[in-house]
Write a protein that holds these residues in place. Structure first.
Motif, short mmCIF file in Angstrom:
data_model
loop_
_atom_site.label_atom_id
_atom_site.label_comp_id
_atom_site.label_asym_id
_atom_site.label_seq_id
_atom_site.Cartn_x
_atom_site.Cartn_y
_atom_site.Cartn_z
N GLY A 186 0.79 -1.21 0.05
CA GLY A 186 0.14 -0.12 -0.05
C GLY A 186 0.67 1.21 0.03
O GLY A 186 0.64 2.24 -0.72
N GLN A 187 1.94 1.11 0.75
CA GLN A 187 2.87 2.53 0.72
C GLN A 187 3.62 2.54 -0.72
O GLN A 187 3.63 3.52 -1.13
CB GLN A 187 3.89 2.15 1.77
N ALA A 188 3.77 1.45 -1.09
CA ALA A 188 4.44 1.51 -2.53
C ALA A 188 3.49 2.06 -3.50
O ALA A 188 3.64 2.89 -4.45
CB ALA A 188 5.03 -0.11 -3.14
N LEU A 189 2.23 1.60 -3.57
CA LEU A 189 1.03 2.02 -4.41
C LEU A 189 1.03 3.82 -4.05
O LEU A 189 0.88 4.52 -4.93
CB LEU A 189 -0.03 1.50 -4.11
N GLU A 190 1.04 4.32 -3.04
CA GLU A 190 0.78 5.55 -2.35
C GLU A 190 2.27 6.40 -3.11
O GLU A 190 1.89 7.31 -3.70
CB GLU A 190 1.17 5.57 -0.87
N GLN A 191 3.54 5.79 -3.08
CA GLN A 191 4.75 6.41 -3.60
C GLN A 191 4.78 6.58 -4.96
O GLN A 191 5.14 7.42 -5.69
CB GLN A 191 5.91 5.88 -3.04
N LEU A 192 4.08 5.32 -5.71
CA LEU A 192 4.19 5.28 -7.10
C LEU A 192 3.39 5.93 -7.87
O LEU A 192 3.37 6.27 -8.97
CB LEU A 192 4.64 3.81 -7.51
N ILE A 193 2.00 5.53 -7.37
CA ILE A 193 0.99 6.07 -8.29
C ILE A 193 -0.02 7.06 -7.52
O ILE A 193 -0.14 8.07 -8.25
CB ILE A 193 -0.03 4.86 -8.44
N VAL A 194 -0.23 7.27 -6.15
CA VAL A 194 -1.13 8.05 -5.90
C VAL A 194 -0.57 9.54 -5.58
O VAL A 194 -1.24 10.33 -6.08
CB VAL A 194 -1.68 7.56 -4.38
N ALA A 195 0.48 9.65 -5.27
CA ALA A 195 1.12 10.63 -5.09
C ALA A 195 1.74 11.56 -6.02
O ALA A 195 1.29 12.73 -6.20
CB ALA A 195 2.46 10.78 -3.93
N PRO A 196 2.20 10.88 -7.16
CA PRO A 196 2.71 11.70 -8.41
C PRO A 196 1.56 11.93 -9.12
O PRO A 196 1.51 13.07 -9.71
CB PRO A 196 3.51 10.74 -9.25
N TRP A 197 0.49 11.37 -9.12
CA TRP A 197 -0.69 11.67 -9.93
C TRP A 197 -1.77 12.16 -9.24
O TRP A 197 -2.85 12.57 -9.86
CB TRP A 197 -1.27 10.55 -10.61
N GLN A 198 -1.67 12.48 -7.96
CA GLN A 198 -2.38 13.15 -6.84
C GLN A 198 -3.89 12.61 -7.04
O GLN A 198 -4.67 13.31 -7.06
CB GLN A 198 -2.63 14.64 -7.34
N LEU A 199 -3.92 11.16 -6.74
CA LEU A 199 -5.09 10.37 -6.77
C LEU A 199 -5.42 10.04 -5.32
O LEU A 199 -5.93 8.93 -5.07
CB LEU A 199 -4.69 9.26 -7.32
N GLN A 200 -5.33 10.86 -4.47
CA GLN A 200 -5.45 10.68 -2.79
C GLN A 200 -7.11 10.11 -2.80
O GLN A 200 -7.36 9.49 -1.67
CB GLN A 200 -5.49 11.99 -2.08
N THR A 254 4.46 7.31 6.64
CA THR A 254 5.86 6.71 7.15
C THR A 254 6.85 6.16 6.30
O THR A 254 6.44 5.71 5.26
CB THR A 254 5.17 5.94 8.43
N PRO A 255 8.09 6.11 7.04
CA PRO A 255 8.92 5.41 6.25
C PRO A 255 8.78 3.86 5.72
O PRO A 255 7.85 3.27 6.71
CB PRO A 255 10.36 5.69 7.15
N VAL A 256 9.35 3.21 4.91
CA VAL A 256 9.06 2.06 4.42
C VAL A 256 9.34 0.99 5.52
O VAL A 256 8.80 0.17 5.81
CB VAL A 256 9.99 1.82 3.18
#
Length: 182
Positions: free
Chosen positions: A47-61, A117-119
């Motif tokens: 889930g954190q990897a999805l947050e860093q790779l997809i959600v945050a760069p494309w701002q899909l919160q 939070t950190p990985v």
């Protein structure tokens, strides 16, 4: 306190789903606990990897939940499947449905991905929550076995006595809150 209730309610519901089918052997209970712990640890980290790779760069919160659900469903199917291939003698046949209904997976994944939070901390949170889930599952199995032999009123048999047990355990675990912070 919310973390304790999330772990205990999730374990109560999963153990209720498992215990409705047949009495659990100790091996099946341990395999379910291991599968739950692996799913929780991998779910939070993924889930954190999805947050860093997809959600945050494309701002899909706003779509975070809809991105996590397929990942957690894949884990609920994949972890028992991989455990069954690694150890064919382990009873992993129908663990996908209880793992899919595990609210702890989704709750912890949403909590960890939302606050950045950190990985390594996420992996630690996932592993410790998985161990807590295993402990709660064993405690609920013991509660179920004890309530089978005790004189429990008919209205409280099954899920109601399990949820009452979850509440009592949450109160007991809340005594540990802040114990090691000083």
């Amino acid at each position: 306190m919310n973390d304790y209730m999330l772990i205990l309610a999730s374990a109560a519901l999963v153990s209720h789903l498992l215990l409705q089918q047949q009495p659990l052997s100790p091996l099946r209970l341990q395999v379910c606990g291991l599968a739950g712990a692996l799913s929780i640890a991998l779910g939070a980290s993924g889930g954190q990897a999805l947050e860093q790779l997809i959600v945050a760069p494309w701002q899909l919160q706003d779509l975070r939940l809809f991105l996590l659900l397929p990942w957690l469903a894949l884990l609920a199917w994949g972890v028992p499947h991989v455990l069954g291939r690694l150890r064919p003698q382990w009873p992993t046949g129908d663990l996908a449905l209880p793992l899919l209904g595990n609210a702890l997976l989704l709750g912890l994944a949403l909590q960890v991905t939302g606050d950045g939070t950190p990985v390594l901390a996420t992996l630690r949170w996932g592993a410790l929550a998985g161990l807590g889930f295993c402990l709660a599952l064993v405690l609920f199995d013991d509660l179920h076995q004890r309530s089978q032999h005790a004189e429990v009123p008919a209205a409280l048999r099954g899920l109601p006595i399990t949820l009452i047990g979850a509440g009592v355990m949450a109160l007991a675990f809340s005594g540990f809150n802040g114990l090691f912070t000083q």
